[in-house]
Design a protein around this motif. Sequence first.
Motif, mmCIF file in Angstrom:
data_model
loop_
_atom_site.group_PDB
_atom_site.id
_atom_site.type_symbol
_atom_site.label_atom_id
_atom_site.label_comp_id
_atom_site.label_asym_id
_atom_site.label_seq_id
_atom_site.Cartn_x
_atom_site.Cartn_y
_atom_site.Cartn_z
ATOM 1 N N SER A 142 -82.983 71.512 -89.008
ATOM 2 C CA SER A 142 -81.221 71.312 -89.214
ATOM 3 C C SER A 142 -80.828 72.709 -89.082
ATOM 4 O O SER A 142 -81.294 73.669 -89.527
ATOM 5 N N SER A 143 -79.377 72.791 -88.627
ATOM 6 C CA SER A 143 -78.816 73.832 -88.401
ATOM 7 C C SER A 143 -77.435 73.813 -88.277
ATOM 8 O O SER A 143 -76.882 72.724 -87.971
ATOM 9 N N ASP B 83 -88.278 65.268 -84.779
ATOM 10 C CA ASP B 83 -89.621 65.706 -83.683
ATOM 11 C C ASP B 83 -88.813 66.227 -82.332
ATOM 12 O O ASP B 83 -88.899 65.772 -81.106
ATOM 13 N N TRP B 84 -87.672 66.874 -82.653
ATOM 14 C CA TRP B 84 -87.042 67.695 -81.465
ATOM 15 C C TRP B 84 -86.136 66.751 -80.913
ATOM 16 O O TRP B 84 -85.582 67.240 -79.612
ATOM 17 N N GLN B 85 -85.779 65.505 -81.293
ATOM 18 C CA GLN B 85 -84.824 64.811 -80.690
ATOM 19 C C GLN B 85 -83.720 64.678 -81.819
ATOM 20 O O GLN B 85 -83.861 64.400 -82.949
ATOM 21 N N GLU C 190 -77.528 56.543 -84.690
ATOM 22 C CA GLU C 190 -77.836 55.998 -83.116
ATOM 23 C C GLU C 190 -76.315 55.689 -82.695
ATOM 24 O O GLU C 190 -76.453 55.176 -81.380
ATOM 25 N N VAL C 191 -75.274 56.203 -83.404
ATOM 26 C CA VAL C 191 -73.987 55.600 -82.769
ATOM 27 C C VAL C 191 -73.148 57.103 -82.768
ATOM 28 O O VAL C 191 -73.254 57.800 -83.866
ATOM 29 N N TRP D 51 -75.603 56.026 -78.810
ATOM 30 C CA TRP D 51 -76.137 57.403 -78.455
ATOM 31 C C TRP D 51 -77.393 57.310 -77.335
ATOM 32 O O TRP D 51 -77.098 58.148 -76.169
ATOM 33 N N PRO D 52 -78.206 56.372 -77.292
ATOM 34 C CA PRO D 52 -79.172 56.223 -76.110
ATOM 35 C C PRO D 52 -78.436 55.958 -74.976
ATOM 36 O O PRO D 52 -78.864 56.680 -73.859
ATOM 37 N N THR D 53 -77.549 55.203 -74.918
ATOM 38 C CA THR D 53 -76.788 54.987 -73.830
ATOM 39 C C THR D 53 -75.924 56.160 -73.103
ATOM 40 O O THR D 53 -76.138 56.464 -72.025
#
Length: 682
Positions: free
Chosen positions: A516-517, A553-555, A620-621, A662-664
Amino acid sequence: MLRLLMGLSLPMLWAVALSAWPGQGEARTLNARIARVATAVARLEQVQVRLAWPDGAAAGELELRAARVVAPELGYRFQDVAWRCPLRRDGRGGWRCDGELRGQGGAPLRLALELGPASTDARLSRGASAIALQRAAATPDLTRIDLTQVPLAWTQALAAQAWSAGRIKSGALDGRLDIAAPARAPLRIGGDLRVAGAGFDTPDGLIAGEKLGAALRVDSELGALTRVRLGGRLLDGEMLFGNAYIALHGKPVELDVQAESAPGQGWRLPRIVWRDAGALNASGSAALRGDASIDALDLQLDSPDLAPLRERYLSGFLGLAGLAKLELSGGLDAQLSLRGGDLSQARAQLREVRLRDEQGRFRFDGLDGSLAYSDAAPRESELSWRSGALYGLEFGATRLPFSSDNGEFRLQRAISFPMLGGRVGADNLRLRPPAGGKGLDLRFGLNLDKLDVAQLSKALDWPAFTGELSGRIPQAHYADERLELDGGLAMQLFGGTVEVSSLAMERPFGVAPTLSSDLALRDIDLESLTGVFGFGSITGRLYGRIEQLRLVDWQPTAFDAELHTEKTHGVRQRISQRAVQDLSSVGDSSFVGSLQDKLIGFFDDFGYSRLGIACKLADEVCLMGGLGAAKAGPDGRPGFTIVGGAGVPHLDVVGYNHRVDWPTLLERMEAVGKGDVKPVVK
């Protein structure tokens, strides 16, 4: 062990009964009541004996009952014990009796006794399991016992005398024991045993064993002070002691353990020897509390090759740290002392040790030197490495001089080593190992001086950024699997500055590390930035923030971002036709112009007065925003301005979708970077 006790005790009762038996040819029934019968091993209370032999019969009947059978030193207590058998003379001046033995709550067994002038023999069995007892009249204090496939569960009460929390689950014993029970000396038990398929655990699951095999020599003395010596070989199996998981994988280990204990106290182990050829040799002494936890320990360790230790001894500790596949090589000598369950003194001598994380998170080559720890008087040591890497970022050699006292490691002076074309330095390092119920605590300062961002980008598979990374972290603090960093870092990128603050990491080397940052962007050259990402050309200077950034996990899983341009003297603000199309594709936006739409296609780029976009990511939105509200679209949806046009042709880019998956969104950005979005003029 009920079976063993009866084998030791019933012959005495039998002798009492037969001593009153009439001569041959007389028909008689004998009944006797005995308040108490005591042997060196056990006592029987409220005993009833019945002997019946009809006149002229070839056999009589013997029945023995005891209300209680107690062996305090062995830990056994039984109630309502009964044995009935046909009684016969053996033709040699002795007697034989073979019948069913029952006790309250237990399955019946078969007990066969032979009482002769010179010896007493007993055999207790159930199926293939048998205990055979032999006692000679010439040596009345000595009893020999042969064990054949005896369930380890039969020894539960005896084991509980030494380890009250232990529960025996499985396994079988074969072997021979000699029991010496002199009248005025402690009971002694010794012999050779073979264990197969042993399993045990504790109610809390912190100690356990499975499929253990062993060939052991046992010598014990049970009295006011219990002494046990156990030697031999562990052949196979798995054991768990807290976080320590030991898996032998069929490779035998030699051991020699001496232990002693007084009633109501824990165990002292004045001698511990463990020899695992080619992997680990250990020797020392220990003191255990009543729950088998360690109170004191002095141990010397030697490993000529660290490679086998991961699978045989360290997988439990490494798994908790997220390092289950850590590769080890090199040699190690170590000494350690624990007092009150906490580390008191330790020293490790490393010989060309190599550590490599299979997931590529870190690597150390040529670890050499020593590490010394003390909770009292000062001790000094020095460790060095030849090279290494952190998340694919290579770094060079250095030496680390340490001092330790009062339960703390300290770095004696600041160190630095080459990395990414610059230097990384550390100072004020202080480390406290776990103690007093508290976990590991690590503090240090960090300096980054002119690290090459191009090399960093290549190592992390980022776009081809260029620039320098410098900064100072006055204090980094790691505790409870969380790393917090005070201060901040500054990167000189694309002619501007990216400042990183409020840095923190959870489980940095564990499962699903979390970062986090907060980031602040100042005076970024948009033309250079859009060129690196394969975006259509935009000129101008970019400012903004990315707050509450969280990577798992870096995502990215959460952030609150806002980016905008600010007018700068001498800097043109233009956006290309390709950039307009890319913005529209990524943000699900539309553009509108002041001229007829067909004329817009004749222009390569357009002037703009302002550019801004915002995204707040959660679940994820992305909640999208821009410079401000715009007029509603044809379908009545409210809009937000992303690009405010300037000059002729005047073109605005307006977004209408306030919620973007977000994935889209990531898929669209990837397509833009690959040039898969084709310019389309509306």
